[in-house]
Enzyme design. Sequence first.
Site, PDB file in Angstrom:
ATOM      1  CG  ASP A 178       4.326  29.807  37.341  1.00  0.00           C
ATOM      2  OD1 ASP A 178       4.055  31.017  37.387  1.00  0.00           O
ATOM      3  OD2 ASP A 178       3.575  28.921  37.805  1.00  0.00           O
ATOM      4  CG  ASP A 194       8.627  33.627  35.289  1.00  0.00           C
ATOM      5  OD1 ASP A 194       7.850  32.706  35.606  1.00  0.00           O
ATOM      6  OD2 ASP A 194       8.236  34.711  34.812  1.00  0.00           O
TER       7      ASP A 194
END
Length: 287
Positions: free
Chosen positions: A208, A206
């Site tokens: 974040d 991802d």
Amino acid sequence: MKLGIIGGSGLYSMPALASGRQRAQETPWGWPSDTLVEGEIEGLPVVFMPRHGRGHRIAPAEINYRANIAALRIAGCNVIVSVAACGSFRDELPPGTLVIPDQLVDRTQGRDKSFFGEGIVAHVSLADPIATDLAARVEAAAGAAGIPHHRDGTYLAIEGPHFATRAESRLAKAQGFDIVGMTGMPEAALAREAEMAYAIAAFVTDFDAWKPEAVSTTSVMEVLAANAANAQALVAALCRALRDEPLPRPSAQGWERALDTAFATPRVEWPLEPAARLRAIAPRLFA
């Protein structure tokens, strides 16, 4: 050479070790996250441990890091590769990328971060916390397996278990960190105290929270499932490389003799009980 593999989020077993021996290994610091699985991959002796336990039962702050490292050391491992999930602070490191960091910053709190104390004080050098020779082998294995990867960078270790706020994420990005995770420390420091080579193979899941879309456990687990096959291929390629060419010694970081210049307490002052416990992680000094 015996390789310890610590499986992070999404990696709870190694199919290549399906016929391996299960080993329940207690340590002077308690029990590790789960039973160890011992066997061979591509002709190299390997011990596997799921960091969060099978079924992902243990949160990052609840992991007994000392017991995990000690259990692998007792099992005969002198090399550890941590296969982990991470968030990315860089557009050039999108989900699916393997990052092999060379530096760590520790912002965890309240974890047991050393084997030493209780009458025996030691300060190991962590200037270069990653074994560069081992990281180079992980990089080469990623290339051999056709996995998109990036070598070097800084891993920010946070306490968790929650993901960062947008302000925290944007601050970390502005400070120049590359990836973020919840388990790289104190694992790296403990491995150095146990005189073991340590490297991180961090798969990005991802971005974040610095981008508009927020990270979620659901989205992370979806990417982890896609990364699982790459993790298995990476380990197989790494085992072939280490089987054919073990890590050189002396090493660049001197991990195999990290305790030689670490002790502040003279040997004649070492209390018997702490010294007996430390045999588990430093048998050459405490036998």
